[in-house]
Design an enzyme around this catalytic site. Sequence first.
Site, PDB file in Angstrom:
ATOM      1  CD  GLU A  90      -2.859  -1.350   2.230  1.00 38.60           C
ATOM      2  OE1 GLU A  90      -2.791  -0.568   3.193  1.00 38.60           O
ATOM      3  OE2 GLU A  90      -3.682  -2.278   2.151  1.00 38.60           O
ATOM      4  CB  CYS A 103       2.778   7.015   3.678  1.00 40.81           C
ATOM      5  SG  CYS A 103       3.299   5.754   4.848  1.00 40.81           S
ATOM      6  CB  CYS A 110       7.462  -6.079   8.381  1.00 41.08           C
ATOM      7  SG  CYS A 110       8.865  -5.442   9.348  1.00 41.08           S
ATOM      8  CB  CYS A 114       6.205  -4.110  15.985  1.00 38.66           C
ATOM      9  SG  CYS A 114       7.889  -3.624  15.552  1.00 38.66           S
ATOM     10  CB  CYS A 117       2.936  -3.465  13.384  1.00 35.07           C
ATOM     11  SG  CYS A 117       3.121  -3.126  11.618  1.00 35.07           S
ATOM     12  N   GLY A 163       6.624  -2.502   5.930  1.00 39.14           N
ATOM     13  CA  GLY A 163       7.998  -2.984   5.921  1.00 39.14           C
ATOM     14  C   GLY A 163       8.978  -2.091   6.649  1.00 39.14           C
ATOM     15  CD  GLU A 164      13.174  -0.974   9.741  1.00 40.32           C
ATOM     16  OE1 GLU A 164      12.275  -0.679  10.545  1.00 40.32           O
ATOM     17  OE2 GLU A 164      14.054  -0.165   9.384  1.00 40.32           O
ATOM     18  CB  SER A 195       9.688   5.542   9.665  1.00 39.52           C
ATOM     19  OG  SER A 195       9.237   4.999  10.882  1.00 39.52           O
ATOM     20  CB  SER A 217       9.206   2.883  15.479  1.00 36.87           C
ATOM     21  OG  SER A 217       8.736   3.357  14.242  1.00 36.87           O
ATOM     22  CG  LEU A 218      11.536   5.539  21.910  1.00 33.37           C
ATOM     23  CD1 LEU A 218      12.859   4.878  21.627  1.00 33.37           C
ATOM     24  CD2 LEU A 218      11.747   6.995  22.363  1.00 33.37           C
ATOM     25  CG  ASN A 294      -4.547   3.954  13.557  1.00 32.10           C
ATOM     26  OD1 ASN A 294      -5.480   4.661  13.913  1.00 32.10           O
ATOM     27  ND2 ASN A 294      -3.408   4.451  13.101  1.00 32.10           N
ATOM     28  CB  CYS A 337       0.038   4.686  11.451  1.00 27.97           C
ATOM     29  SG  CYS A 337       0.395   6.337  11.067  1.00 27.97           S
TER      30      CYS A 337
HETATM   31  N1  SAH Z   1       9.119  -0.325   9.867  1.00 25.88           N
HETATM   32  C1  SAH Z   1       9.217   1.065  10.057  1.00 25.88           C
HETATM   33  C2  SAH Z   1       8.294   1.883   9.171  1.00 25.88           C
HETATM   34  C3  SAH Z   1       6.894   1.368   8.941  1.00 25.88           C
HETATM   35  S1  SAH Z   1       5.805   1.408  10.316  1.00 25.88           S
HETATM   36  C4  SAH Z   1       9.001   1.411  11.518  1.00 25.88           C
HETATM   37  O1  SAH Z   1       8.588   0.552  12.278  1.00 25.88           O
HETATM   38  O2  SAH Z   1       9.292   2.549  11.882  1.00 25.88           O
HETATM   39  C5  SAH Z   1       5.367   3.134  10.421  1.00 25.88           C
HETATM   40  C6  SAH Z   1       4.915   3.570  11.809  1.00 25.88           C
HETATM   41  O3  SAH Z   1       3.594   3.067  12.116  1.00 25.88           O
HETATM   42  C7  SAH Z   1       5.823   3.062  12.911  1.00 25.88           C
HETATM   43  O4  SAH Z   1       6.098   4.063  13.850  1.00 25.88           O
HETATM   44  C8  SAH Z   1       4.985   1.990  13.516  1.00 25.88           C
HETATM   45  O5  SAH Z   1       5.396   1.685  14.801  1.00 25.88           O
HETATM   46  C9  SAH Z   1       3.608   2.580  13.442  1.00 25.88           C
HETATM   47  N2  SAH Z   1       2.534   1.611  13.650  1.00 25.88           N
HETATM   48  C10 SAH Z   1       2.578   0.292  13.396  1.00 25.88           C
HETATM   49  N3  SAH Z   1       1.392  -0.276  13.724  1.00 25.88           N
HETATM   50  C11 SAH Z   1       0.595   0.700  14.206  1.00 25.88           C
HETATM   51  C12 SAH Z   1      -0.747   0.738  14.684  1.00 25.88           C
HETATM   52  N4  SAH Z   1      -1.499  -0.357  14.699  1.00 25.88           N
HETATM   53  N5  SAH Z   1      -1.238   1.914  15.091  1.00 25.88           N
HETATM   54  C13 SAH Z   1      -0.499   3.041  15.019  1.00 25.88           C
HETATM   55  N6  SAH Z   1       0.768   3.068  14.563  1.00 25.88           N
HETATM   56  C14 SAH Z   1       1.328   1.907  14.169  1.00 25.88           C
HETATM   57 FE1  SF4 Z   2       7.809  -3.917  10.736  1.00 30.15          FE
HETATM   58 FE2  SF4 Z   2       7.591  -1.307  11.363  1.00 30.15          FE
HETATM   59 FE3  SF4 Z   2       5.478  -2.961  11.580  1.00 30.15          FE
HETATM   60 FE4  SF4 Z   2       7.524  -3.186  13.283  1.00 30.15          FE
HETATM   61  S1  SF4 Z   2       6.133  -1.409  13.071  1.00 30.15           S
HETATM   62  S2  SF4 Z   2       6.470  -4.890  12.250  1.00 30.15           S
HETATM   63  S3  SF4 Z   2       9.235  -2.727  11.964  1.00 30.15           S
HETATM   64  S4  SF4 Z   2       6.520  -2.395   9.713  1.00 30.15           S
END
Ligand code: SAH
Ligand code: SF4
Length: 375
Positions: A90, A103, A110, A114, A117, A163-164, A195, A217-218, A294, A337
Amino acid sequence: MQNLLDLDADGLTAWFAAQGEKPFRARQVLRWMHRAGVADFDAMTDIAKSLRDKLKARSVVQPPAVVSDRLSDDGTRKFLIDVGNGNAVETVFIPEDDRSTLCVSTQAGCALDCAFCSTGKQGFNRNLSVAEIIGQLWQANQALGAVHGDERVISNVVLMGMGEPLANFDNAVAALKLMLDDNAYGLSRRRVTVSTSGLVPVMDRLRDECPVALAVSLHAPNDVLRDELVPINQKYPLAELMAACRRYLEKAPRDFVTFEYVMLDGINDSDAHARELLALVKKVPCKFNLIPFNPFPGSPFRRSKAERVRRFADILMQAGIVTTTRKTRGDDIDAACGQLAGEVADRTRARERLQHRRATIALHPVATHTVETRP
Ligand code: SAH
Ligand code: SF4
């Protein structure tokens, strides 16, 4: 057949040289492809017929296909991009008053898994090619009518989709170089953001090879909690991540790192967590972007209440850290996101992993909090 969209400026020059062609020819074709959005060699009118025929015989300009294009009530637009074998990723266009951001995804699925996600829950399918990454910008420009002119409909790009990006470093960097190239998209380094969930050694490579704005992404203020939420933390814990952020800033186009922090009800959103964060980031010039979680089908987390997010932001701001709360955009079309799911074929495995994750979370409640699992 060489797909010319797989090559950045240096790659294209080298490929032209291998065909016995001069560098300025490569530059002309680069401009046709990326500035004018032209895929048909015969439309490249200042290229001699003989060279056009040679190019046609040896190469293609092939962006990935757009399989759907949906518009949200708030103007957010989501493109589903075919990446073959039943997989799709997407791309989301987010118009705002003072800028418009695209974006972009870098992987189908990925591997980093996490906890919160949706992309991570699908498992990893494969890295996107350069053509598939830059092709998202190419296709969005076409759809938005931004070609054949210099107006910048897309002013900012964030590698924040599926993805990362740093786990697909070479292809992501080639695509970034095209975004920055004046003969291609001509975006400033400050308007292109990567990111990352914190692949520490690769952050150093990005700094050295293609420094752009950085978002990290902290999501947690201590290793115990981050180990659970962002498993890559077990390999690169917070002290190393903070040090990598400081090193990055030595060469970054901006003088701060953006920390993204997803707000999970009862998990990472207390006043104590906010104060712990202040101590953690003390030596890193930064801004915070709080992202209300989300939800997606099967996720065990809830979004923090608005009042909680406000209070959390207040604590950071009172300490002098610029803190914004991300507006949820496009959730009527599942474009917010973390909801980006695409259509990765590997669904069965994703379901198994999700069940496993739920069981793990139920067995080991994160830190001192209880995570509610919803059947
Ligand atoms: N892999 C990279 C970039 C893609 S994720 C990363 O992790 O930074 C982009 C952002 O969306 C990241 O900050 C991620 O933590 C956040 N994200 C992932 N799942 C989410 C969710 N369900 N709700 C809100 N933000 C989320
Ligand atoms: Fe991959 Fe980023 Fe999602 Fe973590 S938040 S699973 S690194 S896409």
